[in-house]
Design a protein around this motif. Structure first.
Motif, mmCIF file in Angstrom:
data_model
loop_
_atom_site.group_PDB
_atom_site.id
_atom_site.type_symbol
_atom_site.label_atom_id
_atom_site.label_comp_id
_atom_site.label_asym_id
_atom_site.label_seq_id
_atom_site.Cartn_x
_atom_site.Cartn_y
_atom_site.Cartn_z
ATOM 1 N N ILE A 155 -0.118 11.258 -5.511
ATOM 2 C CA ILE A 155 0.933 10.288 -5.790
ATOM 3 C C ILE A 155 2.214 10.993 -6.233
ATOM 4 O O ILE A 155 3.315 10.644 -5.796
ATOM 5 C CB ILE A 155 0.473 9.277 -6.862
ATOM 6 C CG1 ILE A 155 -0.658 8.416 -6.293
ATOM 7 C CG2 ILE A 155 1.643 8.396 -7.319
ATOM 8 C CD1 ILE A 155 -1.272 7.477 -7.288
ATOM 9 N N ARG A 171 2.515 4.684 -11.364
ATOM 10 C CA ARG A 171 1.968 4.228 -10.081
ATOM 11 C C ARG A 171 0.465 4.477 -10.019
ATOM 12 O O ARG A 171 -0.300 3.630 -9.551
ATOM 13 C CB ARG A 171 2.678 4.943 -8.933
ATOM 14 C CG ARG A 171 2.110 4.636 -7.548
ATOM 15 C CD ARG A 171 2.370 3.214 -7.148
ATOM 16 N NE ARG A 171 3.713 3.031 -6.645
ATOM 17 C CZ ARG A 171 4.207 1.869 -6.243
ATOM 18 N NH1 ARG A 171 3.466 0.787 -6.301
ATOM 19 N NH2 ARG A 171 5.442 1.781 -5.792
ATOM 20 N N TYR A 172 0.049 5.637 -10.501
ATOM 21 C CA TYR A 172 -1.374 6.001 -10.524
ATOM 22 C C TYR A 172 -2.164 4.967 -11.320
ATOM 23 O O TYR A 172 -3.205 4.452 -10.866
ATOM 24 C CB TYR A 172 -1.511 7.388 -11.143
ATOM 25 C CG TYR A 172 -2.930 7.881 -11.337
ATOM 26 C CD1 TYR A 172 -3.764 8.126 -10.251
ATOM 27 C CD2 TYR A 172 -3.423 8.118 -12.624
ATOM 28 C CE1 TYR A 172 -5.059 8.587 -10.429
ATOM 29 C CE2 TYR A 172 -4.719 8.574 -12.810
ATOM 30 C CZ TYR A 172 -5.535 8.808 -11.712
ATOM 31 O OH TYR A 172 -6.814 9.257 -11.900
ATOM 32 N N VAL A 176 -7.474 6.662 -5.853
ATOM 33 C CA VAL A 176 -6.237 7.434 -5.693
ATOM 34 C C VAL A 176 -6.281 8.710 -6.526
ATOM 35 O O VAL A 176 -7.078 8.837 -7.463
ATOM 36 C CB VAL A 176 -4.998 6.596 -6.111
ATOM 37 C CG1 VAL A 176 -4.720 5.501 -5.113
ATOM 38 C CG2 VAL A 176 -5.191 6.004 -7.503
ATOM 39 N N ASP A 208 3.852 12.344 -3.240
ATOM 40 C CA ASP A 208 4.499 11.268 -2.488
ATOM 41 C C ASP A 208 5.821 10.855 -3.137
ATOM 42 O O ASP A 208 6.815 10.604 -2.439
ATOM 43 C CB ASP A 208 3.581 10.046 -2.396
ATOM 44 C CG ASP A 208 2.434 10.237 -1.417
ATOM 45 O OD1 ASP A 208 2.495 11.199 -0.624
ATOM 46 O OD2 ASP A 208 1.484 9.432 -1.456
ATOM 47 N N SER A 251 4.554 1.989 1.790
ATOM 48 C CA SER A 251 5.682 2.552 1.051
ATOM 49 C C SER A 251 6.320 3.707 1.814
ATOM 50 O O SER A 251 7.545 3.790 1.932
ATOM 51 C CB SER A 251 5.207 3.038 -0.327
ATOM 52 O OG SER A 251 6.266 3.617 -1.048
ATOM 53 N N THR A 261 0.835 -1.196 0.000
ATOM 54 C CA THR A 261 0.000 0.000 0.000
ATOM 55 C C THR A 261 0.877 1.256 0.000
ATOM 56 O O THR A 261 2.054 1.202 0.377
ATOM 57 C CB THR A 261 -0.900 0.039 1.240
ATOM 58 O OG1 THR A 261 -0.074 0.149 2.409
ATOM 59 C CG2 THR A 261 -1.757 -1.226 1.346
ATOM 60 N N PRO A 262 0.322 2.430 -0.416
ATOM 61 C CA PRO A 262 1.090 3.678 -0.333
ATOM 62 C C PRO A 262 1.565 3.975 1.091
ATOM 63 O O PRO A 262 2.662 4.491 1.290
ATOM 64 C CB PRO A 262 0.088 4.729 -0.815
ATOM 65 C CG PRO A 262 -0.831 3.981 -1.732
ATOM 66 C CD PRO A 262 -0.971 2.610 -1.100
ATOM 67 N N GLU A 263 0.736 3.619 2.073
ATOM 68 C CA GLU A 263 1.119 3.851 3.468
ATOM 69 C C GLU A 263 2.345 3.012 3.845
ATOM 70 O O GLU A 263 3.266 3.491 4.518
ATOM 71 C CB GLU A 263 -0.049 3.506 4.409
ATOM 72 C CG GLU A 263 -1.249 4.418 4.286
ATOM 73 C CD GLU A 263 -2.128 4.118 3.081
ATOM 74 O OE1 GLU A 263 -2.986 4.964 2.755
ATOM 75 O OE2 GLU A 263 -1.948 3.050 2.456
#
Length: 222
Positions: free
Chosen positions: A172, A156-157, A167, A175, A95, A91-93
């Protein structure tokens, strides 16, 4: 004598998917070191520990066992204290937590032997942030894979949208830029091209072209 390929580069450059495909083509083992840091970050999140240099992180490492194994398709499985956590660390979190926890010297030291031992016992393509500079400085092949922040954010998107996640591209991109800054400015093993590496920019390349480029660099070097 085993061959080690060190593949470094910023977040979202496509290192994992490109390295995985190249390793399969060359009959090498693919080692995703980012997954190791994600796993330590995930362990910290489970215990409610902030990803900063602290006695709490020291205690976490003392009770944590991380292992890499491979299924019959050659795909890497990450085990946290014997449990497969491969599906929980993408997950982005996770990451962002990995980026923070990887800046802690004791965490990097904790995982160093595991990574080096893999290269001593297999032909490997190992990807990460400091493989050519710190983990495998004597690797026969060193590649720095990069692309513009915008290209990496777009990829990534698209990837997260295809997984059905809600998202926002601008989030992104933000980030990606924050991760780039954190990775390149940390005190321990900052992200930078290794001495003597081949720099491959995939901004204008599609996935298949990127894979072909990496394979050609490896074959030309070994």
């Amino acid at each position: 004598m085993y061959t080690a390929v060190a593949l470094d580069g910023p977040a979202g450059a496509g290192k994992s998917s490109i390295a995985k495909r190249a390793a399969k083509a060359l009959d090498f083992i693919y080692v995703d070191t980012g997954a190791l840091y994600r796993t330590i970050g995930y362990a910290a999140t489970l215990d409610g520990i902030e990803p900063v240099d602290s006695p709490e992180v020291d205690a976490l490492l003392a009770k944590t066992k991380v292992d890499l194994t491979f299924n019959d398709k050659g795909e890497q499985i990450v085990l946290l204290n014997g449990e497969d956590v491969s599906g929980f660390i993408r997950t982005p979190e996770a990451s962002m937590t990995a980026s923070k926890i990887s800046a802690i010297p004791k965490v990097r030291a904790f995982l160093l032997d595991l990574q080096r031992n893999m290269a001593k016992t297999h032909n490997v393509i190992m990807d990460g942030r400091d493989i050519g500079t710190v983990v495998l400085p004597d690797a026969q092949v060193k590649i720095f894979l990069t692309a513009s922040p915008e290209a990496r954010a777009q990829r990534r998107y698209k990837e997260l949208l295809e997984k059905g996640m809600d998202v926002n591209y601008e989030d992104i991109l933000s980030d990606v830029k924050e991760r780039d800054y954190n990775d390149s400015h940390r005190a321990t093993a900052p992200l930078k091209p290794a001495e003597g590496c081949v720099i491959v920019d995939t901004t204008e390349l599609d996935f298949e072209q990127s894979v072909e480029k990496i394979i050609s660099v490896i074959k030309e070097t070994i």
